[in-house]
Design a protein around this motif. Structure first.
Motif, short mmCIF file in Angstrom:
data_model
loop_
_atom_site.label_atom_id
_atom_site.label_comp_id
_atom_site.label_asym_id
_atom_site.label_seq_id
_atom_site.Cartn_x
_atom_site.Cartn_y
_atom_site.Cartn_z
N ILE A 25 0.87 -1.19 0.00
CA ILE A 25 0.00 0.00 0.00
C ILE A 25 0.90 1.24 0.00
CG2 ILE A 25 -1.79 1.27 1.25
CD1 ILE A 25 -2.31 -1.58 2.70
N TYR A 26 1.63 1.43 1.09
CA TYR A 26 2.39 2.66 1.32
C TYR A 26 3.72 2.72 0.58
CZ TYR A 26 -1.14 3.08 4.91
OH TYR A 26 -2.35 3.15 5.56
N GLY A 27 4.13 1.60 -0.02
CA GLY A 27 5.37 1.58 -0.78
C GLY A 27 5.16 1.61 -2.28
N VAL A 28 3.93 1.87 -2.71
CA VAL A 28 3.58 1.87 -4.13
C VAL A 28 3.37 3.32 -4.57
CG1 VAL A 28 1.86 1.09 -5.81
CG2 VAL A 28 2.53 -0.40 -3.93
N GLU A 29 4.05 3.71 -5.64
CA GLU A 29 3.99 5.10 -6.10
C GLU A 29 2.56 5.55 -6.41
OE1 GLU A 29 3.90 8.63 -8.38
OE2 GLU A 29 3.35 6.69 -9.23
N LYS A 30 1.72 4.66 -6.96
CA LYS A 30 0.34 5.03 -7.30
C LYS A 30 -0.45 5.45 -6.07
CE LYS A 30 -1.64 2.35 -10.74
NZ LYS A 30 -2.10 1.05 -11.24
N VAL A 31 -0.07 4.96 -4.89
CA VAL A 31 -0.71 5.33 -3.63
C VAL A 31 0.06 6.48 -2.99
CG1 VAL A 31 -1.36 4.54 -1.31
CG2 VAL A 31 -1.59 2.99 -3.27
N ALA A 32 1.37 6.31 -2.89
CA ALA A 32 2.22 7.25 -2.16
C ALA A 32 2.15 8.68 -2.72
CB ALA A 32 3.66 6.76 -2.14
N ARG A 33 1.90 8.82 -4.01
CA ARG A 33 1.85 10.17 -4.60
C ARG A 33 0.76 11.01 -4.00
NH1 ARG A 33 -0.98 9.64 -10.48
NH2 ARG A 33 -0.88 11.89 -10.29
N TRP A 34 -0.25 10.37 -3.39
CA TRP A 34 -1.37 11.10 -2.79
C TRP A 34 -1.23 11.27 -1.29
CZ3 TRP A 34 -3.34 13.26 -6.75
CH2 TRP A 34 -3.50 12.59 -7.95
N LEU A 35 -0.23 10.64 -0.68
CA LEU A 35 -0.06 10.73 0.77
C LEU A 35 0.41 12.13 1.16
CD1 LEU A 35 1.72 7.32 1.45
CD2 LEU A 35 -0.70 7.87 1.79
N THR A 36 0.21 12.46 2.41
CA THR A 36 0.67 13.77 2.90
C THR A 36 2.19 13.81 2.87
OG1 THR A 36 0.80 13.04 5.19
CG2 THR A 36 -1.32 13.94 4.45
N PRO A 37 2.75 15.01 2.79
CA PRO A 37 4.21 15.12 2.77
C PRO A 37 4.87 14.47 3.99
CG PRO A 37 3.21 17.22 2.19
CD PRO A 37 2.09 16.31 2.62
N ALA A 38 4.19 14.44 5.11
CA ALA A 38 4.75 13.83 6.32
C ALA A 38 4.93 12.32 6.17
CB ALA A 38 3.86 14.13 7.52
N MET A 39 4.11 11.69 5.34
CA MET A 39 4.19 10.24 5.18
C MET A 39 5.13 9.86 4.05
SD MET A 39 3.04 7.23 6.17
CE MET A 39 3.12 5.58 5.51
N GLY A 40 4.80 10.25 2.84
CA GLY A 40 5.65 9.89 1.71
C GLY A 40 5.66 8.40 1.43
N GLU A 41 6.37 8.01 0.38
CA GLU A 41 6.45 6.61 -0.02
C GLU A 41 7.45 5.88 0.87
OE1 GLU A 41 7.55 4.00 -4.03
OE2 GLU A 41 7.09 6.12 -4.20
N VAL A 42 7.06 4.69 1.34
CA VAL A 42 7.92 3.87 2.17
C VAL A 42 8.80 3.04 1.24
CG1 VAL A 42 8.00 2.12 3.98
CG2 VAL A 42 6.19 3.86 4.00
N ALA A 43 10.11 3.02 1.52
CA ALA A 43 11.08 2.44 0.59
C ALA A 43 11.15 0.92 0.58
CB ALA A 43 12.47 3.01 0.88
N ASP A 44 11.06 0.29 1.75
CA ASP A 44 11.26 -1.15 1.82
C ASP A 44 10.56 -1.72 3.05
OD1 ASP A 44 12.97 -0.64 4.07
OD2 ASP A 44 14.66 -0.37 2.70
N GLU A 45 10.58 -3.03 3.16
CA GLU A 45 9.84 -3.69 4.25
C GLU A 45 10.40 -3.33 5.63
OE1 GLU A 45 8.34 -8.15 5.53
OE2 GLU A 45 8.76 -7.75 3.41
N ALA A 46 11.71 -3.18 5.74
CA ALA A 46 12.30 -2.80 7.04
C ALA A 46 11.81 -1.42 7.46
CB ALA A 46 13.83 -2.82 6.95
N SER A 47 11.75 -0.49 6.53
CA SER A 47 11.23 0.84 6.83
C SER A 47 9.75 0.78 7.19
CB SER A 47 11.42 1.78 5.63
OG SER A 47 12.78 1.92 5.32
#
Length: 177
Positions: A25-47
């Motif tokens: 969900i949060y690591g996919v650009e199609k979703v992350a582009r709409w997240l608030t600046p505070a969240m942003g796209e999550v890079a990997d599973e550890a993050s």
């Protein structure tokens, strides 16, 4: 609120072991582009595990109806999205309802089904309105807000320093279906 059950979904608290599903969900650009600046796209599973750990630790300290929850399909047990209710910056007076689904789950009514259950519970927690904000080009979020019965109240740059469409829901706006 530990969990809510709908016809097809379970809305429950996040667990750190949800990291792989949450990353979808949060690591996919199609979703992350709409997240608030505070969240942003999550890079990997550890993050993602670190993000979920923070959410899990914060949850007990949040005054209801605030929090973050996973959306799980009841038939498969698959985590397909997330919901949140949190204070909107900068004044931290308005409560924001937010939803994010993995792209494969788009178009099935899951955000509305889970969102309706969450707002009905939220309105039992001594609040009188919830807001949703969306970038003007985020037509899916705008459509979901409208399907939830939220009324458009205008456009502002008050939140997140972004030009956003603002929608509001009050208990009297809820349908009885």
């Amino acid at each position: 609120m530990k969990q809510l059950i709908t016809a097809r979904l379970l809305v429950r608290e996040w667990e750190v072991d949800d990291a792989a599903a949450a990353l979808a969900i949060y690591g996919v650009e199609k979703v992350a582009r709409w997240l608030t600046p505070a969240m942003g796209e999550v890079a990997d599973e550890a993050s993602m595990r670190l993000v979920l750990q923070a959410w899990v630790e914060d949850q007990p300290n949040m005054l209801p109806p605030r929090g973050r929850w996973a959306i799980e399909r009841r038939d498969t047990g698959e985590v397909i999205g997330g919901l949140g209710i949190r204070l909107l910056p900068p004044y931290e007076e308005d409560l924001e309802l937010s939803w994010q689904l993995r792209p494969e789950a788009w178009g099935h009514g899951y955000a509305v089904e889970a969102g309706e259950a969450l707002v009905r519970w939220a309105f039992t927690q001594e609040i009188d309105e919830l807001f949703a904000v969306a970038r003007p080009s985020n037509t899916r979020a705008i459509a979901t807000a409208k399907r939830l019965g939220m009324a458009w109240v205008g456009e502002t740059d008050k939140y997140y320093n972004l030009r956003l469409q603002v929608f509001r829901l009050r208990p009297s706006d809820l349908s009885d279906h």
